[in-house]
Scaffold this motif. Sequence first.
Motif, PDB file in Angstrom:
ATOM      1  N   UNK A 123       1.403  -1.422  -0.306  1.00  0.00           N
ATOM      2  CA  UNK A 123       0.232   0.292  -0.067  1.00  0.00           C
ATOM      3  C   UNK A 123       0.752   1.283   0.137  1.00  0.00           C
ATOM      4  N   UNK A 124       1.910   1.174   0.504  1.00  0.00           N
ATOM      5  CA  UNK A 124       3.072   2.481  -0.093  1.00  0.00           C
ATOM      6  C   UNK A 124       2.983   2.576  -0.923  1.00  0.00           C
ATOM      7  N   UNK A 125       2.834   2.373  -2.527  1.00  0.00           N
ATOM      8  CA  UNK A 125       3.158   2.491  -3.561  1.00  0.00           C
ATOM      9  C   UNK A 125       2.155   4.160  -3.616  1.00  0.00           C
ATOM     10  N   UNK A 505      -2.692  -7.736  -4.409  1.00  0.00           N
ATOM     11  CA  UNK A 505      -1.974  -8.050  -2.698  1.00  0.00           C
ATOM     12  C   UNK A 505      -3.206  -7.220  -2.221  1.00  0.00           C
ATOM     13  N   UNK A 506      -4.351  -6.875  -2.071  1.00  0.00           N
ATOM     14  CA  UNK A 506      -5.532  -6.039  -2.000  1.00  0.00           C
ATOM     15  C   UNK A 506      -4.795  -4.482  -1.091  1.00  0.00           C
ATOM     16  N   UNK A 507      -4.240  -3.773  -1.577  1.00  0.00           N
ATOM     17  CA  UNK A 507      -3.861  -2.550  -1.359  1.00  0.00           C
ATOM     18  C   UNK A 507      -4.980  -1.364  -1.184  1.00  0.00           C
ATOM     19  N   UNK A 508      -4.619  -0.841  -0.453  1.00  0.00           N
ATOM     20  CA  UNK A 508      -5.795   0.587  -0.227  1.00  0.00           C
ATOM     21  C   UNK A 508      -5.379   1.231  -2.140  1.00  0.00           C
ATOM     22  N   UNK A 509      -6.617   1.795  -2.309  1.00  0.00           N
ATOM     23  CA  UNK A 509      -5.928   2.290  -4.214  1.00  0.00           C
ATOM     24  C   UNK A 509      -6.982   3.386  -4.408  1.00  0.00           C
ATOM     25  N   UNK A 510      -6.411   4.567  -4.260  1.00  0.00           N
ATOM     26  CA  UNK A 510      -7.498   5.586  -4.316  1.00  0.00           C
ATOM     27  C   UNK A 510      -7.981   5.545  -5.957  1.00  0.00           C
TER      28      UNK A 510
END
Length: 521
Positions: A123-125, A505-510
């Motif tokens: 998610x850091x990306x 990865x199920x990351x948080x994205x806007x």
Amino acid sequence: MKINEITGNSFISGKWTAGEKSTFKSYHAVTHEALYEIQEVNEHQITSAVNASYEAYLAYKDFNLDKRAEFLNCIADCLEDAEEELLPICDLETGLGLPRLKGELGRTCGQLRAFAALVKDGSWQKAVIDTAIPERTPLPKQDIRKVFRPLGPVAVFSASNFPLAFSTLGGDTASALAAGNSVVLKGHPSHPATTEVSTRAVVEAMKKCDIPLGVFSMLQGASNDLSTLLVKAEKLEAVGFTGSTRVGRILYDLAASREKPIPVYAEMGSSNPLFVLPNALEKNTTTIAQNLAASITLGTGQFCTKPGLIFVPTTSSTKPFLEALNTALEATTIGNFLNKNIADSFKNSISHLQSDSKINTLLQADKKAILTIKATDFIENPKFEEEIFGPAALVITCENMEDMKKAAKNLTGHLTGTIHTDNDEDAFELQNILEQSIGRIIYNGFPTGVEVCHAMHHGGPYPSSTFSKETSVGTTAIERFCRVVCYQSAPQENLPEALQNKNTRGIMRLINGKYTTDSID
């Protein structure tokens, strides 16, 4: 590796190599006796290291995040395996003592593993996606996506006061590698043998994880020429530095003067002002004084967050407070300075201040000092704000709260600012003032001890650091060594994983203005 097996070599282009310019000595921190002979690299070797770093970066930047995380965890494992050889050598070169160094080794490995977990999460990306609206009128909207990508080769300058946690495999190296960059390390001349043993740990990890050996290089040297040539190396993209304001500014100016300027993320000098408000002074006189003495002398006062400016109101509690501070400091046993240069600089700094008639000496003993000055005099001369690197502090007495607030408004940038209060009505106003010059505001505590966590900010306005928005401690330090790349109408298979429709990865994205972990249908 045993203590007598130090080679004095550098690690360049995947090979251990003797420097070809000149030699310098490593010294015992306490006795100042010569320990090891180290070979300094020349200009050709610096260029070779940076070029090899660039070639390795081109492969490493696209490694799967899981592979990158595995590498960081492996470095931590290899460093722990080297403890029996590493810590005695480090103690010889720094005089910090095995208990302190064992704790610092734990912090160093903890940092590496924290970045490994961060990298693997993804998610850091900071992926941002705006999907296409082809039917929009009068003009269709294109598919536009952006994400953090690595920069390229990063030069890291080791710190003297943290030979493990801010040096070879410290936070700068860990965050740069985590972001997908290669690292060219400039070893600190005060502890080159420690640097060599630490480098052997990362070399072992590169081999175990099948990482291109050029991803990490280590250059030994003591001359200013090495630093200048490294910062000016053509393929370098950023610099990480921890040290004095003077040296940090030199590196910053060098990087800015390049044909292609690059950022220098420098954590530099800070006197870390501490304010004791009237109620707190009256109710906690002795407790604050004793804990303050411990903070001033922790690590022989060689922490970048040592409280060096102490602001106190003039009340009936002021004299008992100063007496308690004096007593606590007199009873404190001071450890060793990191090297002779630092010890000499400390003595010179104290003497320089004492030469001013406005300065009074509350305590001066072997390797420690407390000086005092009135707030009105403190404000008049910026030199009184400068950092004294060592176990000393300047107490500024304020006739009233207006004096204290005026002094706070005149401060330059510092890493930390501390407020001791017991329901003092002026605390919030003082906080608002300090927000303009302080990176981390602390209530009813002491600034020494920097927690390595997601929320930590270890930076501040100049001269405490070169970029007040950036931190050198905590996981968001990774953002220093990233650039934003935007992709418009790119094919799915050509996008970085974080920007593809399927959120593997199920990351948080806007996505279209809303934060979500959903995939795009």
